[in-house]
Design a protein around this motif. Structure first.
Motif, mmCIF file in Angstrom:
data_model
loop_
_atom_site.group_PDB
_atom_site.id
_atom_site.type_symbol
_atom_site.label_atom_id
_atom_site.label_comp_id
_atom_site.label_asym_id
_atom_site.label_seq_id
_atom_site.Cartn_x
_atom_site.Cartn_y
_atom_site.Cartn_z
ATOM 1 N N ILE A 195 0.901 -1.107 0.060
ATOM 2 C CA ILE A 195 -0.066 0.018 -0.168
ATOM 3 C C ILE A 195 0.840 1.177 0.024
ATOM 4 C CG2 ILE A 195 -0.129 0.062 2.436
ATOM 5 C CD1 ILE A 195 -3.009 1.087 2.070
ATOM 6 N N ARG A 196 2.045 1.128 0.530
ATOM 7 C CA ARG A 196 2.976 2.133 0.533
ATOM 8 C C ARG A 196 3.086 2.813 -0.903
ATOM 9 N NH1 ARG A 196 5.321 -1.370 4.523
ATOM 10 N NH2 ARG A 196 5.377 -0.240 6.544
ATOM 11 N N HIS A 197 2.883 1.878 -1.791
ATOM 12 C CA HIS A 197 3.260 2.436 -3.388
ATOM 13 C C HIS A 197 1.940 2.503 -4.020
ATOM 14 C CE1 HIS A 197 7.447 1.473 -2.258
ATOM 15 N NE2 HIS A 197 6.983 0.326 -1.805
ATOM 16 N N ASN A 244 -2.938 3.028 -16.295
ATOM 17 C CA ASN A 244 -4.377 3.816 -16.658
ATOM 18 C C ASN A 244 -5.674 2.827 -16.354
ATOM 19 O OD1 ASN A 244 -4.001 1.984 -18.848
ATOM 20 N ND2 ASN A 244 -4.620 3.268 -20.270
ATOM 21 N N VAL A 245 -5.382 1.832 -15.269
ATOM 22 C CA VAL A 245 -6.152 0.818 -14.926
ATOM 23 C C VAL A 245 -6.270 0.980 -13.427
ATOM 24 C CG1 VAL A 245 -5.668 -0.575 -16.851
ATOM 25 C CG2 VAL A 245 -4.772 -0.998 -14.524
ATOM 26 N N PRO A 246 -7.474 0.597 -12.906
ATOM 27 C CA PRO A 246 -7.743 0.558 -11.466
ATOM 28 C C PRO A 246 -6.715 -0.143 -10.573
ATOM 29 C CG PRO A 246 -9.833 0.067 -12.626
ATOM 30 C CD PRO A 246 -8.767 0.011 -13.588
ATOM 31 N N VAL A 247 -6.374 0.294 -9.803
ATOM 32 C CA VAL A 247 -5.235 -0.302 -8.639
ATOM 33 C C VAL A 247 -5.651 -0.366 -7.355
ATOM 34 C CG1 VAL A 247 -2.783 0.128 -7.673
ATOM 35 C CG2 VAL A 247 -3.429 0.905 -10.264
ATOM 36 N N ALA A 248 -5.740 -1.725 -6.666
ATOM 37 C CA ALA A 248 -6.145 -1.972 -5.669
ATOM 38 C C ALA A 248 -4.891 -2.731 -4.931
ATOM 39 C CB ALA A 248 -7.357 -2.864 -5.426
ATOM 40 N N MET A 249 -3.970 -2.030 -4.517
ATOM 41 C CA MET A 249 -2.758 -2.737 -3.903
ATOM 42 C C MET A 249 -2.834 -3.288 -2.500
ATOM 43 S SD MET A 249 -0.037 -2.020 -6.037
ATOM 44 C CE MET A 249 1.507 -1.588 -5.145
ATOM 45 N N SER A 250 -3.747 -2.933 -1.839
ATOM 46 C CA SER A 250 -4.151 -3.596 -0.491
ATOM 47 C C SER A 250 -5.481 -3.484 0.165
ATOM 48 C CB SER A 250 -2.945 -2.684 0.458
ATOM 49 O OG SER A 250 -3.297 -3.041 1.974
ATOM 50 N N SER A 251 -5.716 -4.548 0.992
ATOM 51 C CA SER A 251 -7.200 -4.411 1.689
ATOM 52 C C SER A 251 -7.203 -3.123 2.521
ATOM 53 C CB SER A 251 -7.193 -5.778 2.512
ATOM 54 O OG SER A 251 -6.201 -5.745 3.560
ATOM 55 N N LEU A 252 -6.101 -2.790 2.910
ATOM 56 C CA LEU A 252 -6.072 -1.613 3.960
ATOM 57 C C LEU A 252 -6.767 -0.419 3.487
ATOM 58 C CD1 LEU A 252 -2.393 -1.565 5.291
ATOM 59 C CD2 LEU A 252 -4.679 -2.586 6.403
ATOM 60 N N LEU A 253 -6.892 -0.266 1.924
ATOM 61 C CA LEU A 253 -7.492 0.722 1.420
ATOM 62 C C LEU A 253 -9.061 0.751 1.923
ATOM 63 C CD1 LEU A 253 -6.229 0.003 -2.297
ATOM 64 C CD2 LEU A 253 -5.695 2.109 -0.672
ATOM 65 N N GLU A 308 -0.644 3.804 11.710
ATOM 66 C CA GLU A 308 -1.601 4.482 11.228
ATOM 67 C C GLU A 308 -1.593 5.277 10.041
ATOM 68 O OE1 GLU A 308 -2.441 7.080 14.521
ATOM 69 O OE2 GLU A 308 -3.160 5.586 15.897
ATOM 70 N N ASP A 309 -0.292 5.557 9.494
ATOM 71 C CA ASP A 309 -0.005 6.454 8.146
ATOM 72 C C ASP A 309 -0.622 5.572 7.048
ATOM 73 O OD1 ASP A 309 2.324 4.747 9.017
ATOM 74 O OD2 ASP A 309 2.956 5.429 7.242
ATOM 75 N N LEU A 310 -0.662 4.117 7.230
ATOM 76 C CA LEU A 310 -1.356 3.097 6.295
ATOM 77 C C LEU A 310 -2.895 3.145 6.189
ATOM 78 C CD1 LEU A 310 1.531 0.301 6.496
ATOM 79 C CD2 LEU A 310 1.447 2.451 5.253
#
Length: 240
Positions: free
Chosen positions: A89-91, A100-109, A136-138
């Motif tokens: 998620i940091r990236h 140009n496509v949807p990005v979902a790097m982590s469940s933390l989103l 917490e910053d994530l």
């Protein structure tokens, strides 16, 4: 958004010393890399230098490698991008800006949304591979009252994490993962009886999500839920 002939999930992979189609990755029910989890083709790209401990601790120098891997996935036909570690998620911002496509790097989103599913008196428990680095910053929330409603528990020090950091990688049994995650949840609930929902950060946990939903009686979200949502919202566009 670029159109594609079919819906394809692209996954940024940790450098675990495995082939992308290793049985370790694809055979477990509910696993992120298992095509049957989503009923769509899956493409993977190794992120150069992304050792598990490096990603968990957070290394800004991985950003370029994450972007390059995501761009390779899109060039190969992926129209949704995810990642095989919640700490990627940091990236998220860098990768989202580069493709140009949807990005979902982590469940933390999902944290801000899940808090709003709960009553203000309830708490969201984040279960992670390593609570020492799940800061917490994530979480994507600024309101102190909301931050106070997120509690974190980790299984660092357990067999699963030791196995995941081993070289060569060691396969941990599903029973062991369920035992460690279940014990972590029980400890958190004893300390915070207000917990009304669980979020699994680790991408190795979806193989026990179903069992722990049954045992805990709580709603549980993981990376596969976020990917399903993203794939569903992208599906009609992929066929245009």
């Amino acid at each position: 958004m670029t159109s594609h002939a079919r819906l394809v999930l692209g996954i940024l992979e940790l450098d675990e010393g495995l082939m992308p189609d290793s049985p370790f990755n694809v055979q477990r029910e509910g696993a992120l890399q298992n095509p049957e989890t989503f009923s769509v083709p899956i493409l993977t790209e190794l992120v150069d230098g992304a050792l598990a401990d490096t990603v968990i601790r957070g290394d800004p120098s991985l950003e370029g490698a994450c972007v390059a891997a995501a761009q390779r996935l899109v060039a190969r036909g992926a129209n949704v991008i995810s990642a095989d570690c919640g700490f990627f998620i940091r990236h998220q911002a860098a990768v989202s800006a580069a493709v140009n496509v949807p990005v979902a790097m982590s469940s933390l989103l999902l944290i801000p949304t899940l808090l709003r599913q709960l009553s203000p008196a309830q708490k969201l428990a984040v279960i992670t591979a390593d609570s020492r680095h799940c800061s917490e910053d994530l979480f994507g929330i600024e309101n102190p009252a909301d931050r106070a409603r997120v509690v974190v528990g980790g299984i660092e020090g357990g067999k699963y994490v030791r196995d995941a950091l081993s070289r060569p990688l060691v396969l941990t049994s599903i029973d062991q993962i369920e035992q460690e995650v279940g014990a972590c949840v029980a400890q958190l609930r004893a300390k915070h009886p207000e917990i009304g929902m669980l979020l699994f950060e680790c991408t190795g946990f979806p193989c026990v999500t179903k069992a722990l939903r049954h045992k805990t009686g709580l709603p549980i979200y993981d990376i596969t839920d976020l990917c399903r949502l993203t794939l569903a919202s992208t599906g009609s566009l992929a066929l245009q």
